[in-house]
Design a protein around this motif. Structure first.
Motif, short mmCIF file in Angstrom:
data_model
loop_
_atom_site.label_atom_id
_atom_site.label_comp_id
_atom_site.label_asym_id
_atom_site.label_seq_id
_atom_site.Cartn_x
_atom_site.Cartn_y
_atom_site.Cartn_z
N GLY A 42 -5.26 -5.79 25.56
CA GLY A 42 -3.99 -6.72 25.83
C GLY A 42 -3.39 -7.14 24.52
N TYR A 43 -4.19 -7.52 23.54
CA TYR A 43 -3.62 -8.07 22.40
C TYR A 43 -3.52 -7.33 21.32
CZ TYR A 43 -4.08 -12.50 25.01
OH TYR A 43 -3.96 -13.53 25.83
N LYS A 44 -3.66 -5.82 21.80
CA LYS A 44 -3.14 -4.79 20.37
C LYS A 44 -4.14 -4.90 19.39
CE LYS A 44 1.41 -5.11 22.05
NZ LYS A 44 2.22 -3.98 22.50
N ASP A 100 2.15 1.01 17.46
CA ASP A 100 2.27 -0.49 17.14
C ASP A 100 0.87 -0.99 17.38
OD1 ASP A 100 3.64 -2.01 20.35
OD2 ASP A 100 2.52 -0.21 20.01
N ASP A 101 0.18 -0.46 18.39
CA ASP A 101 -1.33 -0.71 18.44
C ASP A 101 -2.01 -0.46 17.32
OD1 ASP A 101 -0.80 -1.88 21.09
OD2 ASP A 101 -1.77 -0.24 22.05
N LYS A 102 -1.85 0.85 16.76
CA LYS A 102 -2.73 1.48 15.58
C LYS A 102 -2.56 0.43 14.26
CE LYS A 102 -4.07 6.04 14.50
NZ LYS A 102 -3.74 7.17 14.69
N LEU A 103 -1.13 0.17 14.30
CA LEU A 103 -0.73 -0.57 12.80
C LEU A 103 -0.69 -2.15 12.90
CD1 LEU A 103 1.95 2.13 11.74
CD2 LEU A 103 -0.49 2.02 11.19
N VAL A 146 -2.53 -11.14 18.97
CA VAL A 146 -3.79 -11.83 18.54
C VAL A 146 -3.58 -13.05 18.11
CG1 VAL A 146 -3.77 -10.90 16.17
CG2 VAL A 146 -5.99 -11.13 17.46
N TYR A 147 -2.59 -13.57 17.39
CA TYR A 147 -2.40 -15.11 17.30
C TYR A 147 -2.17 -16.05 18.23
CZ TYR A 147 -1.78 -12.89 12.59
OH TYR A 147 -2.06 -12.25 11.27
N THR A 148 -1.84 -15.64 19.59
CA THR A 148 -1.64 -16.38 20.52
C THR A 148 -2.72 -17.03 21.14
OG1 THR A 148 -1.42 -14.60 22.10
CG2 THR A 148 0.40 -15.42 20.85
N VAL A 149 -4.09 -16.19 20.87
CA VAL A 149 -5.32 -16.88 21.44
C VAL A 149 -6.08 -17.96 20.79
CG1 VAL A 149 -7.66 -16.07 21.94
CG2 VAL A 149 -5.72 -14.18 22.26
N THR A 150 -5.89 -19.05 21.28
CA THR A 150 -6.56 -20.15 20.77
C THR A 150 -7.97 -20.48 20.98
OG1 THR A 150 -5.84 -21.70 22.55
CG2 THR A 150 -4.41 -21.40 20.43
N ASN A 151 -8.58 -19.67 21.97
CA ASN A 151 -9.79 -20.25 22.65
C ASN A 151 -10.33 -18.77 23.37
OD1 ASN A 151 -12.61 -20.67 23.32
ND2 ASN A 151 -11.98 -22.68 24.19
N HIS A 202 -9.67 -12.31 12.85
CA HIS A 202 -9.43 -13.06 14.00
C HIS A 202 -10.36 -12.35 15.17
CE1 HIS A 202 -6.09 -15.86 13.66
NE2 HIS A 202 -5.70 -14.95 12.71
N VAL A 203 -10.47 -10.98 14.96
CA VAL A 203 -11.29 -10.32 16.07
C VAL A 203 -12.70 -10.64 15.85
CG1 VAL A 203 -11.98 -8.11 16.92
CG2 VAL A 203 -9.57 -8.67 16.20
#
Length: 185
Positions: free
Chosen positions: A52-54, A4-7, A19-24, A81-82
Motif C-alpha cells: 500500500g505504501y509502495k 512507480d512501485d519499482k522505482l 512511505v513518508y506519511t507513516v509516523t508510527n 524507513h522500511v
C-alpha cells in the motif's frame, strides 16, 4: 509490478512518497513477539502495508538500483524507513537478533524469516509440547486460556504443524479442571 512501485517514484498528483506519511508503524502492524502475534500474521500485515505504501520491492527480493543510478539515493533513504518499520515492529527480545549495521530491509526481512522458519522441527516440537500440556490452571482466566491455545495454534501453523479445529477443541476440553466436567461433556 508497476514502474512507480519499482522505482520509489511519487504519485503524479503529489511529490510526497506514501512511505513518508507513516509516523508510527505500530498503529498499523503489531509488534512481532512470536506468541501473541504469529509470524504468518505479521508477514501478511506487513506486506499489505508495504504494498500500500509502495515499498514492497524493498522486502520481496527485488535488487536495489546500482549505486551509480540516479534513483539509488532515493531508494537508500526509503530503505532506511522500511528498516525502521521492521525494527519498530519487533519485540525487545527479537530486536537484538536482527540488528546489523549497514543492512538492507531485504536482508533484515530475511533474518526475521530465518528466526521463525529455520529449525522448524525443534520449534514445532517445543510448541506441540506446550500446546499438549496447557491447562486452564496455568493461566489467570478462561479467556487467557483460550487465547493462549489460539496463539499456540497459530505458531504451530507458522512452522507447518497445523492444528485443526477438532484437535483445538479437544485440547481445550482436556485442559479444563474437574469443575468443568459437565460443560466439557
Amino acid at each position: 509490478m508497476p514502474d512507480d512501485d519499482k522505482l520509489d517514484q511519487p504519485t503524479p498528483k503529489s511529490s510526497l512518497r506514501p512511505v513518508y506519511t507513516v509516523t508510527n508503524i505500530q498503529n498499523k502492524v503489531r509488534v512481532l513477539d512470536g506468541t501473541k502475534v504469529s509470524y504468518a500474521a505479521r508477514v501478511n500485515l506487513f506486506t499489505l502495508h508495504a504494498r500500500g505504501y509502495k515499498v514492497l520491492h524493498h522486502i520481496d527480493g527485488t535488487p536495489p538500483p546500482p549505486e551509480d543510478d540516479l534513483l539509488y539515493n532515493a531508494w537508500y533513504e526509503i530503505n532506511a524507513h522500511v528498516l525502521q518499520w521492521i525494527y519498530g515492529t519487533m519485540s525487545d527480545e527479537l530486536l537484538p537478533r536482527i540488528l546489523e549495521p549497514d543492512s538492507t530491509s531485504q536482508a533484515t526481512w530475511n533474518r526475521v524469516r530465518n528466526i521463525f522458519l529455520n529449525n522448524k522441527g525443534a520449534r514445532a516440537a517445543s510448541l506441540e509440547h506446550e500446546f499438549n500440556n496447557l491447562k486452564l490452571a496455568n493461566l489467570p482466566s478462561f479467556d487467557a486460556y483460550c487465547q493462549r491455545l489460539r496463539e499456540l495454534s497459530g505458531s504451530l501453523k507458522d512452522v507447518g504443524a497445523d492444528i485443526n479445529d477438532h484437535r483445538l477443541v479437544l485440547q481445550l476440553v482436556r485442559g479444563l479442571p474437574k469443575e468443568y466436567d459437565t460443560v466439557a461433556a
